[in-house]
Scaffold this motif. Structure first.
Motif, PDB file in Angstrom:
ATOM      1  N   VAL A 147     -11.732 -17.683  20.071  1.00  0.00           N
ATOM      2  CA  VAL A 147     -11.223 -16.621  20.939  1.00  0.00           C
ATOM      3  C   VAL A 147     -10.152 -17.161  21.881  1.00  0.00           C
ATOM      4  O   VAL A 147      -9.193 -16.454  22.221  1.00  0.00           O
ATOM      5  N   THR A 148     -10.261 -18.414  22.277  1.00  0.00           N
ATOM      6  CA  THR A 148      -9.233 -19.008  23.141  1.00  0.00           C
ATOM      7  C   THR A 148      -7.927 -19.203  22.386  1.00  0.00           C
ATOM      8  O   THR A 148      -6.834 -18.993  22.940  1.00  0.00           O
ATOM      9  N   ASP A 149      -8.019 -19.580  21.112  1.00  0.00           N
ATOM     10  CA  ASP A 149      -6.810 -19.683  20.295  1.00  0.00           C
ATOM     11  C   ASP A 149      -6.093 -18.337  20.231  1.00  0.00           C
ATOM     12  O   ASP A 149      -4.868 -18.263  20.356  1.00  0.00           O
ATOM     13  N   LEU A 150      -6.847 -17.281  20.029  1.00  0.00           N
ATOM     14  CA  LEU A 150      -6.243 -15.954  19.958  1.00  0.00           C
ATOM     15  C   LEU A 150      -5.682 -15.540  21.312  1.00  0.00           C
ATOM     16  O   LEU A 150      -4.592 -14.959  21.396  1.00  0.00           O
ATOM     17  N   ALA A 151      -6.404 -15.846  22.369  1.00  0.00           N
ATOM     18  CA  ALA A 151      -5.975 -15.449  23.707  1.00  0.00           C
ATOM     19  C   ALA A 151      -4.644 -16.077  24.099  1.00  0.00           C
ATOM     20  O   ALA A 151      -3.881 -15.497  24.873  1.00  0.00           O
ATOM     21  N   THR A 152      -4.361 -17.262  23.595  1.00  0.00           N
ATOM     22  CA  THR A 152      -3.126 -17.960  23.950  1.00  0.00           C
ATOM     23  C   THR A 152      -2.000 -17.706  22.938  1.00  0.00           C
ATOM     24  O   THR A 152      -0.919 -18.277  23.075  1.00  0.00           O
ATOM     25  N   ALA A 153      -2.242 -16.857  21.954  1.00  0.00           N
ATOM     26  CA  ALA A 153      -1.224 -16.558  20.949  1.00  0.00           C
ATOM     27  C   ALA A 153      -0.139 -15.667  21.540  1.00  0.00           C
ATOM     28  O   ALA A 153      -0.350 -14.936  22.520  1.00  0.00           O
ATOM     29  N   GLU A 154       1.045 -15.720  20.943  1.00  0.00           N
ATOM     30  CA  GLU A 154       2.125 -14.822  21.319  1.00  0.00           C
ATOM     31  C   GLU A 154       1.808 -13.411  20.824  1.00  0.00           C
ATOM     32  O   GLU A 154       1.354 -13.227  19.687  1.00  0.00           O
ATOM     33  N   LYS A 192      -6.024  -8.081  24.555  1.00  0.00           N
ATOM     34  CA  LYS A 192      -6.553  -7.878  25.910  1.00  0.00           C
ATOM     35  C   LYS A 192      -7.989  -8.398  26.014  1.00  0.00           C
ATOM     36  O   LYS A 192      -8.353  -9.084  26.967  1.00  0.00           O
ATOM     37  N   CYS A 193      -8.785  -8.048  25.015  1.00  0.00           N
ATOM     38  CA  CYS A 193     -10.187  -8.462  25.021  1.00  0.00           C
ATOM     39  C   CYS A 193     -10.309  -9.976  24.905  1.00  0.00           C
ATOM     40  O   CYS A 193     -11.094 -10.600  25.635  1.00  0.00           O
ATOM     41  N   ALA A 194      -9.547 -10.582  24.000  1.00  0.00           N
ATOM     42  CA  ALA A 194      -9.604 -12.035  23.825  1.00  0.00           C
ATOM     43  C   ALA A 194      -9.261 -12.741  25.132  1.00  0.00           C
ATOM     44  O   ALA A 194      -9.883 -13.761  25.486  1.00  0.00           O
ATOM     45  N   ARG A 195      -8.294 -12.221  25.872  1.00  0.00           N
ATOM     46  CA  ARG A 195      -7.884 -12.871  27.125  1.00  0.00           C
ATOM     47  C   ARG A 195      -8.924 -12.695  28.222  1.00  0.00           C
ATOM     48  O   ARG A 195      -9.118 -13.594  29.037  1.00  0.00           O
ATOM     49  N   VAL A 196      -9.592 -11.563  28.244  1.00  0.00           N
ATOM     50  CA  VAL A 196     -10.690 -11.398  29.213  1.00  0.00           C
ATOM     51  C   VAL A 196     -11.814 -12.389  28.904  1.00  0.00           C
ATOM     52  O   VAL A 196     -12.332 -13.077  29.795  1.00  0.00           O
ATOM     53  N   VAL A 197     -12.207 -12.475  27.626  1.00  0.00           N
ATOM     54  CA  VAL A 197     -13.295 -13.379  27.241  1.00  0.00           C
ATOM     55  C   VAL A 197     -12.916 -14.831  27.498  1.00  0.00           C
ATOM     56  O   VAL A 197     -13.698 -15.618  28.045  1.00  0.00           O
ATOM     57  N   GLY A 213     -15.125 -17.495  30.438  1.00  0.00           N
ATOM     58  CA  GLY A 213     -15.368 -18.852  29.958  1.00  0.00           C
ATOM     59  C   GLY A 213     -15.444 -18.993  28.458  1.00  0.00           C
ATOM     60  O   GLY A 213     -16.070 -19.935  27.955  1.00  0.00           O
ATOM     61  N   GLY A 214     -14.838 -18.061  27.741  1.00  0.00           N
ATOM     62  CA  GLY A 214     -14.838 -18.148  26.284  1.00  0.00           C
ATOM     63  C   GLY A 214     -16.111 -17.651  25.635  1.00  0.00           C
ATOM     64  O   GLY A 214     -16.262 -17.789  24.411  1.00  0.00           O
ATOM     65  N   GLN A 215     -17.014 -17.057  26.403  1.00  0.00           N
ATOM     66  CA  GLN A 215     -18.289 -16.586  25.862  1.00  0.00           C
ATOM     67  C   GLN A 215     -18.350 -15.058  25.883  1.00  0.00           C
ATOM     68  O   GLN A 215     -18.128 -14.443  26.929  1.00  0.00           O
ATOM     69  N   PHE A 216     -18.661 -14.451  24.756  1.00  0.00           N
ATOM     70  CA  PHE A 216     -18.825 -13.006  24.707  1.00  0.00           C
ATOM     71  C   PHE A 216     -20.126 -12.603  25.409  1.00  0.00           C
ATOM     72  O   PHE A 216     -21.141 -13.299  25.280  1.00  0.00           O
ATOM     73  N   PRO A 217     -20.123 -11.479  26.132  1.00  0.00           N
ATOM     74  CA  PRO A 217     -21.379 -10.975  26.690  1.00  0.00           C
ATOM     75  C   PRO A 217     -22.387 -10.716  25.571  1.00  0.00           C
ATOM     76  O   PRO A 217     -22.003 -10.319  24.468  1.00  0.00           O
ATOM     77  N   ASP A 218     -23.665 -10.909  25.875  1.00  0.00           N
ATOM     78  CA  ASP A 218     -24.684 -10.729  24.832  1.00  0.00           C
ATOM     79  C   ASP A 218     -25.517  -9.476  25.034  1.00  0.00           C
ATOM     80  O   ASP A 218     -26.572  -9.317  24.417  1.00  0.00           O
TER      81      ASP A 218
END
Length: 359
Positions: free
Chosen positions: A73-80, A102-107, A112-117
């Motif tokens: 998810v961090t890889d996606l969040a930092t993508a162009e 948007k969601c990837a950047r929030v997570v 902290g890179g963790q999806f809510p459970d």
């Protein structure tokens, strides 16, 4: 028809799933799950967003490309943004791609890179609605949440012989689905009931003879399975019209225009064009000897059909770009990066000579 308890129904379906579960690139199968292998919430989230209003067959290739290029998810969040939108091209419903980022950047940056459970935590994420949240909570975290997609709606309406039409009957179907969702193995159960609808309890010609729920199915007993679920008739889709302008410089660069972030194809690069209205109109991006191509582009969106004429011209020297326009050199131009409707316009340009000079 034979009455079974909720526990017996869910156990029967899980037994069927243990043997017949479909293999998918994002799924942890029942055998692996039984040994303690757990799903990656990122991959489950990604698949569920892609599967919204799209088929499994269409999603598999996109999912593999996305998770290979952006494995976390961090890889996606930092993508162009442009790279993600280009990879999404052809999958449709581009608001999903914007919400994906948007969601990837929030997570990644706020959680902290963790999806809510939990269901409530997942519902707070951008672009995650009730179905998607329930699916992630159930499949990724084994929460006992009822999922209700089109497959589950069909299965519930037939199992309980419910004749009230969709979409109004959704709350009733959700209650029925919840009543069968077990406390143990809810993630496997959620996938099992979706598999049942996709492979056996299909919209046409359901294979009732091999269905694990054939005995307790009320619609099967009454002979009404083929007519369920009932739906409120849809209004006919209107048709809108427009013009796409395909233009190049003498060096071969293409004139592309980025659409506004909100609305259809939001944030995507495509050909300059007119608004899409009830009647054809013209609004070329510059004055030139425009020629109209033979044929037309036909495309269907969720709420309307679109018919585009395509015009072409050479870009004059000294043309001043607007902030939302760019000249893309031939070496960097990939038609596959265009939204489907824009790629159709390019295909028409490639295969058809001009038939009418418009001036």
């Amino acid at each position: 028809m034979r009455d079974l308890s909720s526990t017996e129904l869910s156990e029967t379906l899980l037994g069927w799933y243990d043997i017949h579960a479909r293999s998918m690139p994002w799924r942890i199968g029942p055998a692996d799950r039984a040994t303690g292998v757990t799903p990656d919430p990122y991959r489950i989230w990604m698949s569920e967003v892609m599967l919204q209003q799209t088929t499994v067959a269409a999603v598999k290739e996109y999912f593999t490309r996305f998770t290979t290029r952006w494995p976390t998810v961090t890889d996606l969040a930092t993508a162009e943004d442009a790279d993600v939108m280009a990879e999404w091209a052809g999958l449709g419903y581009y608001a999903r791609a914007r919400n994906l980022l948007k969601c990837a950047r929030v997570v990644a940056f706020e959680l902290g890179g963790q999806f809510p459970d939990t269901l409530d935590g997942l519902l707070a994420l951008p672009g995650v609605g009730p179905y998607t949240a329930a699916a992630i909570a159930s499949i990724a975290f084994d929460r006992s949440e009822a999922v209700l997609d089109g497959n589950v709606e069909r299965v519930m309406s037939r199992l309980f012989n419910i004749h009230d039409p969709l979409p109004g009957v959704k709350p009733v179907l959700k209650d029925k689905a919840a009543s069968l969702t077990p406390a143990l193995r809810p993630g496997d159960y959620a996938q099992a009931v979706m598999d049942l609808g996709a492979t056996i309890c299909t919209p046409k010609s359901p294979a009732c003879g091999i269905c694990p729920w054939v005995a307790p199915c009320a619609a099967r007993a009454e002979g009404t399975a083929a007519e369920l679920p009932k739906k409120t008739p849809k209004k006919p889709k209107p048709t809108r019209y427009g013009v796409a302008y395909v233009a190049r410089t003498t060096e071969g660069a293409w004139l592309l225009e980025r659409r506004p972030d909100k609305g259809l194809l939001g944030g995507m690069l495509g050909w300059p064009g007119t608004d899409w209205g009830d009647a054809p109109s013209r609004n070329p991006p510059f004055t030139a000897d425009w020629s109209r191509l033979e044929g037309e582009v036909k495309h269907t969106f969720t709420h309307f059909h679109l018919i585009l004429k395509v015009e072409t011209a050479r870009i004059p020297e000294g043309f001043n770009l607007r902030p939302d326009q760019e000249l893309l050199p031939q070496a960097g131009f990939k038609p596959s990066d265009l939204p489907t409707v824009m790629r159709k316009a390019f295909d028409l340009y490639q295969g058809n000579p001009p038939i009418k000079a418009l001036g």
